[in-house]
Scaffold this motif. Structure first.
Motif, PDB file in Angstrom:
ATOM      1  N   PRO A   1       0.809  -1.232   0.000  1.00 18.54           N
ATOM      2  CA  PRO A   1       0.000   0.000   0.000  1.00 18.54           C
ATOM      3  C   PRO A   1       0.836   1.272   0.000  1.00 18.54           C
ATOM      4  CG  PRO A   1      -0.895  -1.589   1.563  1.00 18.54           C
ATOM      5  CD  PRO A   1       0.412  -2.131   1.097  1.00 18.54           C
ATOM      6  N   GLU A   2       2.147   1.162   0.309  1.00 27.23           N
ATOM      7  CA  GLU A   2       3.022   2.334   0.270  1.00 27.23           C
ATOM      8  C   GLU A   2       3.125   2.899  -1.136  1.00 27.23           C
ATOM      9  OE1 GLU A   2       4.892   4.148   2.609  1.00 27.23           O
ATOM     10  OE2 GLU A   2       3.468   3.169   3.933  1.00 27.23           O
ATOM     11  N   TYR A   3       2.775   2.090  -2.140  1.00 26.88           N
ATOM     12  CA  TYR A   3       2.844   2.550  -3.518  1.00 26.88           C
ATOM     13  C   TYR A   3       1.598   3.324  -3.945  1.00 26.88           C
ATOM     14  CZ  TYR A   3       6.848  -0.598  -4.008  1.00 26.88           C
ATOM     15  OH  TYR A   3       8.065  -1.219  -3.852  1.00 26.88           O
ATOM     16  N   LEU A   4       0.617   3.431  -3.072  1.00 27.73           N
ATOM     17  CA  LEU A   4      -0.629   4.111  -3.413  1.00 27.73           C
ATOM     18  C   LEU A   4      -0.459   5.631  -3.387  1.00 27.73           C
ATOM     19  CD1 LEU A   4      -3.261   2.092  -1.325  1.00 27.73           C
ATOM     20  CD2 LEU A   4      -2.581   1.738  -3.703  1.00 27.73           C
ATOM     21  N   TYR A   5      -1.135   6.310  -4.317  1.00 28.58           N
ATOM     22  CA  TYR A   5      -1.214   7.769  -4.278  1.00 28.58           C
ATOM     23  C   TYR A   5      -2.234   8.212  -3.232  1.00 28.58           C
ATOM     24  CZ  TYR A   5       1.353   8.164  -8.695  1.00 28.58           C
ATOM     25  OH  TYR A   5       2.316   8.108  -9.669  1.00 28.58           O
ATOM     26  N   ASN A   6      -3.229   7.376  -3.029  1.00 34.01           N
ATOM     27  CA  ASN A   6      -4.332   7.714  -2.120  1.00 34.01           C
ATOM     28  C   ASN A   6      -4.326   6.773  -0.922  1.00 34.01           C
ATOM     29  OD1 ASN A   6      -5.984   9.746  -3.922  1.00 34.01           O
ATOM     30  ND2 ASN A   6      -5.502   8.018  -5.255  1.00 34.01           N
ATOM     31  N   ARG A   7      -3.233   6.800  -0.167  1.00 36.11           N
ATOM     32  CA  ARG A   7      -3.088   5.876   0.961  1.00 36.11           C
ATOM     33  C   ARG A   7      -4.169   6.085   2.018  1.00 36.11           C
ATOM     34  NH1 ARG A   7       3.302   7.150   1.857  1.00 36.11           N
ATOM     35  NH2 ARG A   7       3.991   6.608  -0.247  1.00 36.11           N
ATOM     36  N   ASP A   8      -4.625   7.337   2.144  1.00 35.65           N
ATOM     37  CA  ASP A   8      -5.626   7.623   3.175  1.00 35.65           C
ATOM     38  C   ASP A   8      -6.973   6.998   2.860  1.00 35.65           C
ATOM     39  OD1 ASP A   8      -5.538   9.473   1.002  1.00 35.65           O
ATOM     40  OD2 ASP A   8      -6.906  10.788   2.080  1.00 35.65           O
TER      41      ASP A   8
ATOM     42  N   LYS B   1     -11.329   2.131   1.911  1.00 31.78           N
ATOM     43  CA  LYS B   1     -12.407   2.117   0.914  1.00 31.78           C
ATOM     44  C   LYS B   1     -11.948   1.476  -0.394  1.00 31.78           C
ATOM     45  CE  LYS B   1     -15.115   5.986   2.629  1.00 31.78           C
ATOM     46  NZ  LYS B   1     -15.913   7.169   2.254  1.00 31.78           N
ATOM     47  N   LEU B   2     -10.669   1.650  -0.723  1.00 30.94           N
ATOM     48  CA  LEU B   2     -10.179   1.124  -1.989  1.00 30.94           C
ATOM     49  C   LEU B   2      -9.972  -0.393  -1.954  1.00 30.94           C
ATOM     50  CD1 LEU B   2      -7.556   3.871  -2.970  1.00 30.94           C
ATOM     51  CD2 LEU B   2      -9.845   3.546  -3.911  1.00 30.94           C
TER      52      LEU B   2
END
Length: 339
Positions: A280-287, A291-292
């Motif tokens: 998940p560190e690769y996500l732009y929308n980690r917050d 939901k994702l």
């Protein structure tokens, strides 16, 4: 050293420094890479170095009269040209042929005060076809004592004949740490108020671009992302009234569409990252992980690819002045097909 103002970008700075050291700066550079990562700043620092009165080891001093005038955009031998909207309601800003002809007139004279006349064309890909054809003549017979620096985030939109006459220098996205460092410096110098808790998410979502990190309205973007996640989740042929209402609403907000489509593509990209069980560190929308994650489990890779392609196709269609509402409706129908 003023070139140190350009954080990151070690390779571009090495290329420029070597050219300055060996007095082999080409007539024309093409600085290319994502938006807001230091290309224009590097071009300005190069212009200073070419005209600096107290050059220090191939780098400009930053404090002589010439350097100060270039920084303030008042040097007679420094020209900065960028795209402009023809009217406040125009969809896109462009560089028109009149602007190029005016530039050519200025370049026809020898340097007035400095050693080298430097012209920086920011957003070079926005030249109209007529402007690009006219500018090509300048590249074919560049004036003496002149350096041209073209800046673009998409070199593929430039004429191949223009690209072939430039020395390309590729700039890369900044790291999250570099973005945070630059933002902190801007906060200190310009007194911009950004809550400390927003620094990390702004840097993560900036994709290596400073303007994106600074200009984001965190509250407004949060609402938009929630809406887009819901759209990806709920779009179906059973709710076509919702689909058409959404299209109708945003068709009236053309100014917001580029940012909206960017957010949509980033969310789809994050869903694919989660689908592949990547960190998940690769996500732009980690917050938005909570939901994702369940949404990624509901969507197949082929469905995500189809949705991504439909958004990218919509971006291309809108850049070609296609009908906005029809383009959005077509995009969402493909969302429904992929549901």
């Amino acid at each position: 050293m003023p070139f140190a103002r350009v954080l990151g970008q070690d390779k571009p700075k090495q290329i420029i420094a070597k050219a300055l050291k060996h007095n082999s700066v080409p007539h024309t550079y093409l600085f290319f890479g994502p938006e807001s990562i230091g290309k224009k700043l590097a071009a300005i620092e190069l212009a200073k170095a070419l005209n600096c009165r107290e050059l220090e080891s191939g780098d400009n001093c930053g404090h002589c009269a010439s350097c100060r005038k270039i920084e303030q955009r008042t040097h007679p031998d420094f020209i900065l040209l960028g795209p402009q909207k023809s009217t406040p309601l125009a969809r896109q800003a462009v560089i028109k042929i009149e602007a190029v002809r005016n530039l050519q007139k200025k370049l026809s004279f020898l340097p007035y005060e400095g050693k080298t006349k430097v012209a920086v064309i920011d957003g070079a890909e926005s030249m109209t076809p007529e402007a690009a054809s006219s500018f090509l003549k300048t590249l074919e017979e560049p004036p003496s004592s002149t350096v041209l620096i073209l800046i673009t985030s998409n070199p593929f939109l430039l004429l191949p004949t223009i690209v072939s006459r430039c020395q390309g220098v590729k700039f890369h996205p900044l790291s999250t740490g570099q973005v945070k460092e630059i933002i902190c410096g801007i906060i200190e110098i310009e007194g911009i108020e950004i809550p400390p808790e927003e620094l990390e998410p702004r840097a993560v979502r900036s994709m290596g671009g400073i303007n994106r990190a600074l200009e984001e309205d965190v509250l407004e973007t949060g609402k938009l992302r929630e809406e887009l996640v819901n759209l990806i989740d709920k779009a179906s042929f059973d709710q076509m009234d919702v689909v058409f209402q959404w299209s109708k609403t945003y068709a009236r907000q053309t100014e917001r569409l580029p940012a909206l489509l960017d957010e949509l593509m980033n969310l789809i990209r994050d869903l694919a990252v989660l689908k592949s069980e990547s960190d998940p560190e690769y996500l732009y929308n980690r917050d938005l992980l909570k939901k994702l994650k369940p949404l990624s489990e509901k969507k197949s890779f082929p469905a995500l690819l189809k949705i991504f392609d439909s958004v990218q196709g919509t971006r291309l269609a809108l850049s070609a002045n296609a009908n906005v509402q029809l383009s959005l409706e077509t995009m969402l129908i493909r969302f429904c097909e992929a549901a």
